[in-house]
Motif scaffolding. Structure first.
Motif, short mmCIF file in Angstrom:
data_model
loop_
_atom_site.label_atom_id
_atom_site.label_comp_id
_atom_site.label_asym_id
_atom_site.label_seq_id
_atom_site.Cartn_x
_atom_site.Cartn_y
_atom_site.Cartn_z
N TYR A 1 -6.54 -43.91 -34.86
CA TYR A 1 -7.78 -44.30 -34.18
C TYR A 1 -8.17 -45.69 -34.68
O TYR A 1 -8.61 -45.86 -35.81
CB TYR A 1 -8.87 -43.29 -34.48
CG TYR A 1 -10.13 -43.50 -33.67
CD1 TYR A 1 -10.22 -43.03 -32.36
CD2 TYR A 1 -11.23 -44.16 -34.21
CE1 TYR A 1 -11.36 -43.22 -31.62
CE2 TYR A 1 -12.37 -44.35 -33.47
CZ TYR A 1 -12.43 -43.88 -32.18
OH TYR A 1 -13.57 -44.07 -31.44
N ASN B 1 -10.13 -49.04 -30.13
CA ASN B 1 -10.42 -47.84 -29.33
C ASN B 1 -11.91 -47.49 -29.38
O ASN B 1 -12.50 -47.07 -28.38
CB ASN B 1 -9.59 -46.66 -29.83
CG ASN B 1 -8.10 -46.89 -29.67
OD1 ASN B 1 -7.68 -47.67 -28.82
ND2 ASN B 1 -7.31 -46.22 -30.49
N GLU C 1 -14.45 -47.29 -26.21
CA GLU C 1 -15.22 -46.08 -25.91
C GLU C 1 -16.72 -46.39 -25.78
O GLU C 1 -17.40 -45.87 -24.87
CB GLU C 1 -14.99 -45.04 -27.00
CG GLU C 1 -13.59 -44.43 -26.97
CD GLU C 1 -13.39 -43.43 -28.08
OE1 GLU C 1 -14.33 -43.25 -28.89
OE2 GLU C 1 -12.30 -42.83 -28.15
#
Length: 278
Positions: free
Chosen positions: A6, A10, A14
């Motif tokens: 992660y 990312n 998001e």
């Protein structure tokens, strides 16, 4: 292993997606929340959550615009128009693709060119022509107008999809003794189902929500008043009943929203099938 981590990128994506979702969903919140407010509360603070829920706004709208009659008018106009658009557009596109004569190519060019003509430039001529042909205020008049304005884009979509249909299937059907109409309706038409669903969705959303064409063609015929036209009853020259107008808007968009969500599965299947065929 690195690809499964992660990453900060990312997280940023998001957050950006969540912000975009909030921006796009905020109009729905405003419409829904204000539809159960009083007019005074809307004018004071339209963005606040309702302190008192005025559910009677919906019952007032139901009676004020004769919702069942307006709903039935919108339904019959939309259904009939979409059926004729799908039928005639698919047949026209099939003829153009399978018989690429100069005349057919010219017709296709005219249809594609019609898509770039603004509707506002045709309004005055449309009113005059519909009056001469006695189409104004009639069900077949508004359906004929929607057929004319909806065919260019629909023919263009069908034209591209029919090219992916194997011609060998039609030859085999002709060898078995099928006539041209049997070849189209029994062999070709079922294979067009993905693009048919797309055409149905596009034209249904447009016709159901359209306001300008019904005003011009239907005129004062109350038996054919559609939901978008009926909702404008709450907007006068000096007063605007936002509480009732927003409740009417919710009632008008709910059927088409249910329709869209019910066909969501077919939209995904249509895109998948089209990509495999392409």
């Amino acid at each position: 292993m690195n690809s499964s981590r992660y990453r900060p990128r990312n997280f940023i994506l998001e957050i950006a997606a969540i912000l975009l979702a909030i921006i796009f969903l905020s109009p729905f919140y405003l419409v829904l929340s204000n539809s159960v407010k009083g007019l005074k509360d809307i004018l004071i603070d339209a963005a606040s959550w309702p302190q008192v829920f005025h559910w009677d706004n919906y019952s007032k709208v139901w009676d004020a615009i004769d919702f069942p009659q307006a709903f039935f008018s919108s339904l019959q106009i939309t259904v009939l128009s979409v059926i004729f658009i799908v039928l005639f557009s698919s047949m026209a596109a099939y003829q153009i693709v399978r018989k690429p004569t100069r005349f057919n190519s010219f017709v296709f060019l005219l249809l594609v060119s019609a898509m770039i003509i603004p509707f506002q430039s045709l309004m005055l001529q449309l009113v005059r022509v519909t009056s001469i042909l006695e189409l104004r205020g009639e069900l077949y008049g508004i359906v004929a107008c929607y057929l004319g304005f909806g065919m260019p884009l629909s023919v263009f979509l069908f034209h591209g999809f029919i090219k992916t249909v194997p011609f060998e299937l039609e030859e085999a059907a002709r060898v078995d003794g099928s006539n041209p109409y049997g070849v189209f309706f029994k062999i070709v038409f079922p294979l067009l189902m993905p693009i048919i669903v797309t055409v149905i969705i596009l034209n249904t959303l447009w016709i159901w929500n359209d306001y300008l064409l019904p005003v011009l063609v239907i005129g004062g015929n109350k038996d054919l008043t559609t939901l978008p036209v009926a909702v404008t009853k709450f907007f006068g020259q000096y007063t605007k009943k936002w509480d009732l107008a927003l409740a009417g808007l919710v009632m008008a968009i709910t059927p088409i929203l249910i329709f869209f969500l019910s066909l969501q599965r077919y939209i995904v299947e249509g895109v998948t099938t089209g990509s495999i065929k392409g």
